[in-house]
Design an enzyme around this catalytic site. Structure first.
Site, PDB file in Angstrom:
ATOM      1  N   HIS A 185      25.692  38.360  68.604  1.00  0.00           N
ATOM      2  CA  HIS A 185      26.704  38.575  67.567  1.00  0.00           C
ATOM      3  C   HIS A 185      27.249  37.239  67.066  1.00  0.00           C
ATOM      4  CE1 HIS A 185      26.818  42.526  69.615  1.00  0.00           C
ATOM      5  NE2 HIS A 185      27.194  42.996  68.447  1.00  0.00           N
ATOM      6  N   ASP A 257      18.460  45.207  64.622  1.00  0.00           N
ATOM      7  CA  ASP A 257      19.851  45.195  65.060  1.00  0.00           C
ATOM      8  C   ASP A 257      20.690  44.806  63.835  1.00  0.00           C
ATOM      9  OD1 ASP A 257      22.066  45.347  66.684  1.00  0.00           O
ATOM     10  OD2 ASP A 257      21.309  43.961  68.207  1.00  0.00           O
TER      11      ASP A 257
END
Length: 491
Positions: A185, A257
């Site tokens: 992230h 993702d």
């Protein structure tokens, strides 16, 4: 031709939206052939099962068989109500500790059945990463374990159980996020492994998931220098087309993702990352939690421009559309399964590992719960023994907090609740200080039991879900076995 390009491009997109009802722009995009949506608890998409079922019915009415995806792993990563109360399913680390693939299959079948009941048809689970790095900040209890063979047998069981409920499984995070010590992230983690090591460690669970018929596989934003040469796997033809399609022979849907993660788009922006992912061989683009109408328009423009410039072959879009069509065709013919929540609590109870003999208390012990910062994937999910300990103390995790805790625990038992103490020096410091004064205290580890204080009675739950907490409370005598949960825990 432009209409054809836009139609095919739209079918690759899984945007998000805000709130518990579908905005007008989303319904219009679904009518035009949008691939589907990703639901996020942080967006308010999942306030309750009845409202979620109404929402997904609205989506289906607009889009025939749109893909309605969610991150519902059970355990610590839970969206289907568990983000409010904690999941009734214990998560992969506990299932791996039990090591009963038939039970894993039951748990995932029940989890899939709950998703199917509310109209979710694509689950971004199971995580089949081999957690070979104890300090992994983003996988941890989301993994079945550190042994590739164990992870492989449970990957197959989880895929099978999910799809028996009529929900498409999505094995993740290819080619394996378990050896990283960074969170994708926030950057691009490096997995310093050549093909031989990947074949032995990371890839066996993906092979098992593929052999079990997994309808989808999710890519990870990882740099494997020996394979991708510095490019994140999500954007790498060598990883997707070469490794996943070629070496593993996978012909199902490949999902990225979330592209809003720095590991994918930090250097290029989301539209360009989407184009590169399609070029690499991905079929569906998960855009991210805050990527709404403007992001859809930007993605369509970027993909259209790439096709018209000859950079992205139209055949590549058509190939993605065909795989997605086959997935939707399978979903349309899938049948339901029954919810089996007792499987979750059974797994949590069987996963508890006890070192030493827990004491019997004449009065309720003081429970002190030490703060543990989650990660972006986990989110602010309730955890802990608070529902069975109304006067529980919450500590930040410093040795200086020991004296007031000891004062409150005078004349009664003491339970110290940790979560991934091996990753939090403050937890270790406070636990050590408390045990120096109270060697009779019991330590409960609700993450991975990598660190344990010598000589203390120690319970390991292998997860912090509601089911794990209840199992621990029962073993400590704080809750009668089979008793209902008292109330929601703390965040």
């Amino acid at each position: 031709m432009n209409d054809e390009i836009t139609r095919l491009a739209r079918g690759t997109l899984l945007p998000a939206f805000d709130g518990a009802s579908a905005p007008r722009w989303l319904l219009a995009e679904l009518e035009r052939g949008l691939g589907g949506v990703t639901l996020f608890a942080i967006n308010g998409n999942v306030p309750g099962t009845e409202s979620l079922a109404a929402l997904t019915a609205e989506l289906r009415k607009a889009g025939d068989v749109p893909l309605v995806a969610i991150d519902e792993e059970g355990g610590d990563v839970t969206r289907l109500g568990g983000h409010l109360t904690g999941s009734p399913y214990p998560g992969n680390a506990a299932l791996g500790a039990v090591d009963d693939p038939a039970l894993t299959r039951r748990v995932y079948r029940s989890l899939g059945a709950e998703l199917a009941e509310v109209g979710v048809n694509l689950n971004f689970a199971p995580s089949v990463d081999v957690n070979s790095a104890a300090d992994n900040p983003v996988i941890g209890t989301r993994s079945f374990g550190a042994d590739p063979a164990l992870v492989s047998r449970h990957a197959a069981a989880a895929v099978t159980g999910t799809q028996e409920a009529g929900v498409a499984a999505c094995a993740k995070h290819f080619p394996g996020h378990g050896a990283t010590v960074e969170d994708s992230h926030l950057g691009v983690p490096v997995v310093d492994a050549g093909l031989d090591l990947l074949d032995r460690r990371e890839l066996p669970p993906f092979r098992a998931a593929i052999e079990a018929g997994s309808r989808a596989v999710m890519t990870a934003h990882l740099n494997l220098p020996a394979i991708t040469g510095g490019v994140p796997a999500t954007l790498s033809p060598e990883a997707i087309t070469g490794l996943l399609r070629g070496r593993l022979g996978y012909d199902g849907v490949i999902v990225t993702d979330a592209l809003d993660m720095d590991g994918a788009s930090g250097a290029t922006g989301i539209p360009e990352a989407g184009v590169r992912a399609l070029l690499a061989g991905a079929d569906l683009l998960c855009l991210g939690a805050r990527e709404y109408e403007d992001s859809v328009r930007a993605m369509l423009a970027a993909i259209g421009e790439a096709v018209r410039a000859g950079r992205l072959p139209l055949e590549r879009l058509a190939d993605a559309a065909e795989r997605t069509r086959r997935l939707k065709e399978w979903l349309a013919g899938a049948g339901p399964a029954a919810v089996d929540r007792p499987a979750g609590l059974e797994a949590a109870r069987r996963a508890v590992r006890v070192s030493g003999e827990p004491p019997s208390w004449s009065t309720a012990p003081l429970v002190v719960e030490l703060e543990s910062a989650g990660n972006i994937a986990v989110g602010p999910t309730p955890w802990g023994l608070g529902p069975w300990a109304p006067d529980a103390v919450h500590a930040t995790g410093t040795a200086e907090e020991a004296p007031p805790v000891l004062d409150r625990a005078a004349g009664r038992g003491l339970v110290i609740v940790l979560r991934d103490a091996h990753r939090h020096s403050g937890q270790r410091a406070l636990a050590t200080a408390l045990l120096a004064a109270r060697p009779d205290a019991v330590v409960v580890e609700m993450g991975l039991p990598v660190w344990a204080p010598e000589g203390a009675v120690h319970l390991a739950t292998y997860g912090a879900a509601q089911a794990n907490a209840q199992a621990a409370a029962e073993r400590l005598g704080l809750a009668p076995e089979g008793g209902a949960r008292a109330a929601a825990g703390h965040g």
